[in-house]
Design a protein around this motif. Sequence first.
Motif, PDB file in Angstrom:
ATOM      1  N   ALA A  90       0.835  -1.202   0.000  1.00 15.50           N
ATOM      2  CA  ALA A  90       0.000   0.000   0.000  1.00 15.50           C
ATOM      3  C   ALA A  90       0.870   1.252   0.000  1.00 15.50           C
ATOM      4  O   ALA A  90       0.502   2.272  -0.595  1.00 15.50           O
ATOM      5  N   ARG A  91       2.050   1.170   0.649  1.00 18.65           N
ATOM      6  CA  ARG A  91       2.956   2.321   0.651  1.00 18.65           C
ATOM      7  C   ARG A  91       3.411   2.662  -0.755  1.00 18.65           C
ATOM      8  O   ARG A  91       3.441   3.822  -1.162  1.00 18.65           O
ATOM      9  N   ALA A  92       3.775   1.633  -1.532  1.00 19.70           N
ATOM     10  CA  ALA A  92       4.216   1.868  -2.913  1.00 19.70           C
ATOM     11  C   ALA A  92       3.075   2.430  -3.756  1.00 19.70           C
ATOM     12  O   ALA A  92       3.293   3.322  -4.596  1.00 19.70           O
ATOM     13  N   ALA A  93       1.857   1.932  -3.533  1.00 22.40           N
ATOM     14  CA  ALA A  93       0.709   2.460  -4.276  1.00 22.40           C
ATOM     15  C   ALA A  93       0.478   3.924  -3.947  1.00 22.40           C
ATOM     16  O   ALA A  93       0.213   4.749  -4.829  1.00 22.40           O
ATOM     17  N   GLY A  94       0.590   4.275  -2.657  1.00 20.44           N
ATOM     18  CA  GLY A  94       0.428   5.672  -2.259  1.00 20.44           C
ATOM     19  C   GLY A  94       1.495   6.562  -2.855  1.00 20.44           C
ATOM     20  O   GLY A  94       1.222   7.702  -3.261  1.00 20.44           O
ATOM     21  N   GLU A  95       2.732   6.046  -2.917  1.00 24.13           N
ATOM     22  CA  GLU A  95       3.807   6.832  -3.518  1.00 24.13           C
ATOM     23  C   GLU A  95       3.540   7.074  -4.999  1.00 24.13           C
ATOM     24  O   GLU A  95       3.771   8.180  -5.512  1.00 24.13           O
ATOM     25  N   LEU A  96       3.047   6.062  -5.707  1.00 27.47           N
ATOM     26  CA  LEU A  96       2.712   6.235  -7.115  1.00 27.47           C
ATOM     27  C   LEU A  96       1.647   7.319  -7.295  1.00 27.47           C
ATOM     28  O   LEU A  96       1.777   8.201  -8.151  1.00 27.47           O
ATOM     29  N   ARG A  97       0.590   7.256  -6.490  1.00 28.22           N
ATOM     30  CA  ARG A  97      -0.479   8.259  -6.613  1.00 28.22           C
ATOM     31  C   ARG A  97       0.045   9.650  -6.320  1.00 28.22           C
ATOM     32  O   ARG A  97      -0.305  10.626  -7.000  1.00 28.22           O
TER      33      ARG A  97
END
Length: 689
Positions: A90-97
């Motif tokens: 989820a951290r990587a997804a948040g960074e992408l967004r």
Amino acid sequence: MLPRTVVPGCQTRGVAVGERVGAGAVTGAEAVLAGLDDEQRAAAAAVRGPVCILAGAGTGKTRTITHRIAYGVHSGVYTPEQVLAVTFTARAAGELRGRLSGLGVGGVQARTFHAAALRQLRYFAPRVLGGPMPELVENKLRVVAGAATRHRLTTDRTSLRDLAGEIEWAKTTLATPDDYPARARAAGRETPFEPAAVAAVYASYEQAKQRDGTLDFEDLLLVTAFALEEHRDVAAEVRGQYRHFVVDEYQDVNPLQQRLLDAWLGGRAELCVVGDPHQTIYSFTGADPDYLLGFPDRYPDAEVVALERDYRSTPEVVGLANRLIGMAPRRAGLPSLRLRGQRAAGPEPRFVEHPDEPTEAAAVAAACRALVDSGVPAAEIAVLFRINAQSQVYEAALTDVGVPYVLKGGERFFERPEVREAVLLLRGAAAGRDDGTPLVTAVRDVLASVGWAEHRPPPGGAARDRWQSLSALVDLAVDLVAEQPVLTMAGFVTHLAERAGAQHAPTVQGVTLASMHAAKGLEWDAVFVVGLVDGVVPIAQSLVRPEAVEEERRLLYVAVTRAREQLTLSWSLSRQPGGKRPRSRSRFLEGLAPDTGTRVRRPSPRRAEVVLDGAAAELFERLRAWRSATASAASVPAYVVLGDATLQAVAETRPGSLAELSALPGIGARKLEMYGAEVLAEVAATTSR
């Protein structure tokens, strides 16, 4: 057919730089590409799939894929809401967004596999399941415990975690309960119970969920894939919504995730995968790097872009990483990456040999103290080890020099459940009458009451970690008694309280203590990679399978590439001061570290023959002679007694006790009972000469 490799200026399926989709779009698209290097720019401009981005450590992977998505949007090729970017955390997804928002792009769905599946299944559940979304299993251990009880298996929390882990591995590799025993044996799984017993628990676990009408997190992916495969209307709606896919960390995809990805795609090729075959370190959880390595075979017209410019580490660190991974056997599939350091020159990596583990830990702690005193923030320093149980000696050493620390990937040593339970029991023992039992014996007796056994670490990762944590308490008692022969249980408990109290200091700016697995995706200015001895790196259990040994090499590569500027690799020749059986430094350091004159030359894991020097070779031959006589007396083939890999491990490590022997590959409880004393006798006979 060979994949078409993207080079700057080659835009076979991408939107050519400067191509006009609209007057306003040109400026935005060109701005997105500005500041990227040639390879990053080529990858970002290749907005039509299939595309494979091989992104080496520190090469700007996240920057590249976010700019690729943004370029596709700004050039008019993508509609943001039709892009699904899949990550593993989820951290990587948040960074992408967050990065996409900074590039003026909103509406892109960046989610983990599970989050994306949950969102879709909630919407389609009435159509697919005939009712609302089922409840998710909040506590898998509770369901596993019920299943284990039905099969009369005695379990503690550690065994339950290991059983749950095996069920998760089975489901992510698409193995049914009937398939599990054969699949587990073929994969070399170290199971907490006999494979047939694990399969029975797995079957009961599935029946319990079906009875209760619940789903676990693996079911989310499986049922969503099934919905797309079997319901045309659902598939049409999902595929109409999502037309462009990006999958990060593709080397870590497992068969279940690949099945869902295939269902999303529905035969289309609008797919961009990003990964690094050199960072494949999760095969034990079901990850299958062949999906990345075989991408060009599945998509013969795929564009392959290699990112090799390392902006993270100095050329000295990069050079060592290249040499380390360059010694691995070449794997079929995509071309190998060779990093090119882009930073200014820095210090050469250091290789340090120590006589024993406490000395190694003290030296690392002193070096951390010196770095902090020189102005390096403690949060920019890391100590990386292979197994979590190694943290305790570094926790103590850092506490001794007044350097705060944080333990990543697990509780601090004295906050681990098994340690807290043990300390409570030891405190209770200290409050009772002193019957004169020697401290070490008393500590062993107390820990035996919670299932600890001296001579045999149990199978299963969580169980082994628990055993090693409790063993560390015994080791601590042994060390203290050596210094204070009359130390009582009350004094020992007081000492434990003092150590635990010292760990409660603020640690926001602490040195990071982490396993090599937990360190993936992170980076620090200074990194100490410790405990590099054979049997630890590579871990003893891997020595019976060459592919497992090579995964251990990749794990060390990951650890090395976490360092930006300063890198120290160290090992110790004995566990405790005065140890009589020198250990060998990791075989992965051969050809990298200077010759200290104490190592044993070892064969490459790829070689079938055994090549040992000096005393190790002598012991190996003595063991082979003993095995031949033993096999002849029992009228069985020699390998039935013990295999060559096991004899080699014995010759290299020279175990001095049943506990040490039991930790080696190929030594199960039965063979320990049958041959353990005789093997130790052969070791002792050679050692005494």
